[in-house]
Design a protein around this motif. Sequence first.
Motif, PDB file in Angstrom:
ATOM      1  N   MET A   1       0.867  -1.193  -0.057  1.00  0.00           N
ATOM      2  CA  MET A   1      -0.019  -0.055  -0.097  1.00  0.00           C
ATOM      3  C   MET A   1       1.096   1.296   0.174  1.00  0.00           C
ATOM      4  N   ILE A   2       1.994   1.084   0.698  1.00  0.00           N
ATOM      5  CA  ILE A   2       2.589   2.254   0.794  1.00  0.00           C
ATOM      6  C   ILE A   2       3.119   2.790  -0.435  1.00  0.00           C
ATOM      7  N   GLU A   3       3.256   2.106  -1.550  1.00  0.00           N
ATOM      8  CA  GLU A   3       3.843   2.797  -3.119  1.00  0.00           C
ATOM      9  C   GLU A   3       2.562   3.809  -3.250  1.00  0.00           C
ATOM     10  N   TYR A   4       1.511   3.535  -3.056  1.00  0.00           N
ATOM     11  CA  TYR A   4       0.384   4.430  -3.336  1.00  0.00           C
ATOM     12  C   TYR A   4       0.658   5.771  -2.694  1.00  0.00           C
ATOM     13  N   ILE A   5       1.126   5.875  -1.522  1.00  0.00           N
ATOM     14  CA  ILE A   5       1.310   7.150  -0.713  1.00  0.00           C
ATOM     15  C   ILE A   5       2.547   7.951  -1.652  1.00  0.00           C
ATOM     16  N   PHE A   6       3.610   7.177  -1.852  1.00  0.00           N
ATOM     17  CA  PHE A   6       4.624   7.605  -2.649  1.00  0.00           C
ATOM     18  C   PHE A   6       4.286   8.443  -3.888  1.00  0.00           C
ATOM     19  N   MET A   7       3.048   7.579  -4.695  1.00  0.00           N
ATOM     20  CA  MET A   7       2.868   7.870  -5.810  1.00  0.00           C
ATOM     21  C   MET A   7       1.996   9.289  -5.855  1.00  0.00           C
ATOM     22  N   GLN A  42      12.963   1.898  -4.885  1.00  0.00           N
ATOM     23  CA  GLN A  42      13.197   1.042  -4.141  1.00  0.00           C
ATOM     24  C   GLN A  42      12.257  -0.090  -4.173  1.00  0.00           C
ATOM     25  N   TYR A  43      10.932   0.389  -4.302  1.00  0.00           N
ATOM     26  CA  TYR A  43      10.154  -0.741  -4.109  1.00  0.00           C
ATOM     27  C   TYR A  43       9.755  -1.503  -5.406  1.00  0.00           C
ATOM     28  N   LEU A  44      10.400  -0.815  -6.480  1.00  0.00           N
ATOM     29  CA  LEU A  44      10.651  -1.515  -7.836  1.00  0.00           C
ATOM     30  C   LEU A  44      11.572  -2.351  -7.872  1.00  0.00           C
ATOM     31  N   GLN A  45      12.347  -2.918  -6.570  1.00  0.00           N
ATOM     32  CA  GLN A  45      13.359  -3.765  -6.442  1.00  0.00           C
ATOM     33  C   GLN A  45      14.645  -3.208  -7.225  1.00  0.00           C
ATOM     34  N   ALA A  46      14.936  -2.006  -7.280  1.00  0.00           N
ATOM     35  CA  ALA A  46      16.150  -1.230  -7.977  1.00  0.00           C
ATOM     36  C   ALA A  46      16.851  -0.602  -6.843  1.00  0.00           C
ATOM     37  N   PRO A  47      17.559  -1.244  -5.907  1.00  0.00           N
ATOM     38  CA  PRO A  47      18.055  -0.400  -4.891  1.00  0.00           C
ATOM     39  C   PRO A  47      19.374   0.514  -5.646  1.00  0.00           C
ATOM     40  N   ASP A  48      20.073   0.000  -6.302  1.00  0.00           N
ATOM     41  CA  ASP A  48      21.079   1.021  -6.850  1.00  0.00           C
ATOM     42  C   ASP A  48      20.535   2.058  -7.801  1.00  0.00           C
ATOM     43  N   VAL A  49      19.587   2.204  -8.433  1.00  0.00           N
ATOM     44  CA  VAL A  49      19.139   3.326  -9.244  1.00  0.00           C
ATOM     45  C   VAL A  49      18.276   4.042  -7.873  1.00  0.00           C
ATOM     46  N   ALA A  50      17.763   3.464  -6.858  1.00  0.00           N
ATOM     47  CA  ALA A  50      17.211   4.632  -5.967  1.00  0.00           C
ATOM     48  C   ALA A  50      18.190   5.170  -5.196  1.00  0.00           C
TER      49      ALA A  50
ATOM     50  N   ILE B   3       1.122  -6.746  -7.723  1.00  0.00           N
ATOM     51  CA  ILE B   3       1.201  -6.087  -9.257  1.00  0.00           C
ATOM     52  C   ILE B   3       0.925  -4.550  -8.970  1.00  0.00           C
ATOM     53  N   ASP B   4       0.324  -4.116  -7.731  1.00  0.00           N
ATOM     54  CA  ASP B   4       0.094  -2.762  -7.410  1.00  0.00           C
ATOM     55  C   ASP B   4       1.372  -1.693  -7.676  1.00  0.00           C
ATOM     56  N   THR B   5       2.542  -2.507  -7.229  1.00  0.00           N
ATOM     57  CA  THR B   5       3.823  -1.573  -7.316  1.00  0.00           C
ATOM     58  C   THR B   5       4.011  -1.132  -8.662  1.00  0.00           C
TER      59      THR B   5
END
Lengths: 77, 120, 499
Positions: A1-7, A42-50, B3-5
Motif C-alpha cells: 500500500m505504501i507505494e500509493y502514498i509515494f505515488m 526501491q519498491y520496484l526492486q532497484a536499490p542502486d537506481v534508488a 502488481i500494485d507497485t
Amino acid sequence: MIEYIFMITAILGAIISLMQRDLLKVAILTGIPGASIAFLYQYLQAPDVALTQAIVGSAIVPVFFALAVLRTRRVEE
Amino acid sequence: MIIDTQLAALFTAGALIVIGIFGALFLDNLIKKVIALAFIGDGANLFLVSLGYKAGGIVYIFLPGMAMSNFSQNASYPLPYALVLTSIVIGASTMAVMLGIIIILNKKYGSISASKILGE
Amino acid sequence: MSLPNLLIPLMVIIPITCALFLNLLHERIRTVKVISIVVAFALPIIPLFANYGTHYFGGYAPLIQNPISADLPTLITGTALYIFHPAITYVYGSAQKLMIFILGIVGLFAIFISLYEVKKPSGVYIYLMLMGIASITAMLLSDDIFNLYVFFEIAALAQVGIVLVSKIKNNYETALKYMILGGIASPILLLGIALLLGVTGNVNITDIVYSIRNGLINPQSPVLLMACSLIIFGWLYGTGLPPFHVIKSAMYSKALPTGAALLQAFSVFSLVAFGVIIIRIFSYIPFTHVFLLAISLIAMVLGITMAITQTDFKRLIAFLAVGELGYIGAGFGLGTVFGITAGLFQAVNESIITALLFIGFGTIMYKTKETDMQKLGGMLVATPKSALFVLLAGIALAGVPPFNAFQSKLMLVQASLNSGLPEIAIIMVLMSIVTFMTFMRAFHTIYLRPKPVDLEIKNEKIPKITLVAMVIFLAICLLLGLYPHLATNFLQGLAMSIT
C-alpha cells in the motif's frame, strides 16, 4: 500500500512545486517528487537506481535550482 | 497487491510526463520551465524502471550464498535499471547547462520570463 | 581479440579522451595546438586503417561464438538466447568506413581553420568539436539503441556548446530554445526506446530485428507502432527535419562558420544513423515509409522556399541545408536498395558541399564581420579565389554535373521513378532548380553587384588553410562526381543489409 502514498506525494509535490510564486520554494519543493521517486525505485526492486536518484533527484537537482534562483531573481514577475 | 507497485509506478510516470509537458509549454518562468522538463525526464526514467519489475521477484544483485536456480528464476530484469543510471546523470547535466544559460540571460535582460527572452 | 578490431572503439575513445584533456589546459596555447593537430589528423586516418568487423565491449561475444558454449545444455542453445548479443556492439562495415572518413575530413578542416583564423585558439571550442565528432562516430558505429541515445544526448549538448562559444548576437537565446525543445524530445525518444525494450526485452538492434522477423513477438503489436512514432519524433528533433527546421537552421546561423560546417555534418550523419535503424526495425510497417517520404518532401519544400526570403546569408545556407536533408530522408523513405544507396550517397555529398559553403561564406564574415546580404556587395574583388570556390560549391549543391550531388540526385530521381512515384522525382528536380536560383541570387548580391559605400573590408588576408580546405573539399566533390562508384560501392552493402 505504501507505494500509493509515494505515488500521491510525487504527483502532488510536482504540481504544488510548479504552482508556487516564490522560486526558492519551488526549488526546494522539487526535492519532494525526487525523493518519492527514489522510494518508488526501491519498491520496484532497484536499490542502486534508488541510491542514485536519492542523491541526484532530492539533493543535487534542488541545490542546482536554488543556486540558479539565488543568482537570478527570487520572485516570479 | 503485488502488481500494485508496478501500476503505481506507471501511473506516476504518466502523470509526471503530462505535468512536465504542460509545464514546459505553458509556464512563462524559465526556471519553472526547466523544472518541468526535469519532471518529464523523471517520468521517462520511472517508466523504464517499472518495465524491469517482476511481481514477487527479488533484487537482481547476486550475493554469495544465494541459490543459483532460485536467483535466475526470481530476479527482476536488470537491463532497464542499468540504462536508467546513465539516463539520470544525463538529465542532471543537461539541466545544469540550461540553468547556466538562464543565469547569463538574466544578466542581459534582467528578467527570466520566457515571453521577454525567447519571444521575438 | 585481434589488434585491428581494437581500432573500432578507438575511433570514439581517442577524440573523447583528447577532448577531456584539452578542456583542462585551455590556457596553454602551444600544447592545445599540437594536440589538436595530432587528433585532427587521427580522425580521418583511423577509419582508413581499421579492419571491417564487430567489436564487443568487454569481449562479451554472443554465446554462439564463445568456445564455452559447446558444453551448454540445449535449454540454452535451443533458444534465441544463444545468438543474442550481451554486450554493447559496434559494427564497422564499408559504409561506416566512408561516412566516418568524411566526417573526419570535415572535422579535420574545421579544427584546422578554427586554430588558424583566431589569434588565441581556445581549447574549449576544440573540446566541443571533438566531443561532437566522437559522439556522431559512435552513433554511426553503434548497434545498441540505448548507446545511440546516450551519444545522441552528448551530441546535442556538444552542438549547444558550439553555439554558446560563438559570441554571435542572440546565440544564448537560440541555444536555450533548442535545449528546451530537446528537453521534451529526448525523453520522448527514451520512451520509444523503453517501449521497444519492453516488447522485445533487448536493446541490441540486431536482436530486436531478429525477434520481430522470427515471430518471437507479435510484429503487429500496437506498442511497436507507438515506439516507432516516438522514435521518429526524437529523430526529427535530432536532425532538424520539420517541425524543427526553424530552430535547427537558427542553430547553424548562430555558430561560427567552422562550427556550422560541423553542425550540419552532425545533423546529416545522425539522420543517417537513426534512419538506418528506423528502416531496419520498422520497415515492415507501411506507415513508416509513407511518413518518411511525407516528412522529407515537407522538409525539401519548406527548407528551400524559406531560404528564398532570407536576408542573412548564413540563415539562407542553413535553410538550404535543411532542404537538402529532405533528399536523404526521401531516399530512406523509398525503401528500395537503390533508393537507400542514393540517400546515403546524398548524405555523404551534402555533408561535404554544405561544409564547403559554410566555410566559403565564412571568409566574408572574416573580412567584413557582416552577415546581412543587404549591406554586402562587390566582394568578388576582395576575395576572388574563395568567390570561385563558393560558386562551384553552389553549383554542386544544386546538382549540376560534373559534381557529386548531380550523381546522387540523379540516383534519387531514378529510384523514385523505379518505385512508381514520378511525383517525387518532379518535386526533387523542381527543388533543385529553386535551390540553384536561390543560391545564385545570394551569390549575385554578395559578390557581383557594386560595393555599397559604407561597407568596410578589412585588409587581413584569408588564412591559407581555409583556401586549402576549400580546394580539398572541391576535389572530393569532383572525384565523387566523376567516379560515383567510389562511394556507392562502399554504401551498397549497408543498403542491402537493411532492406
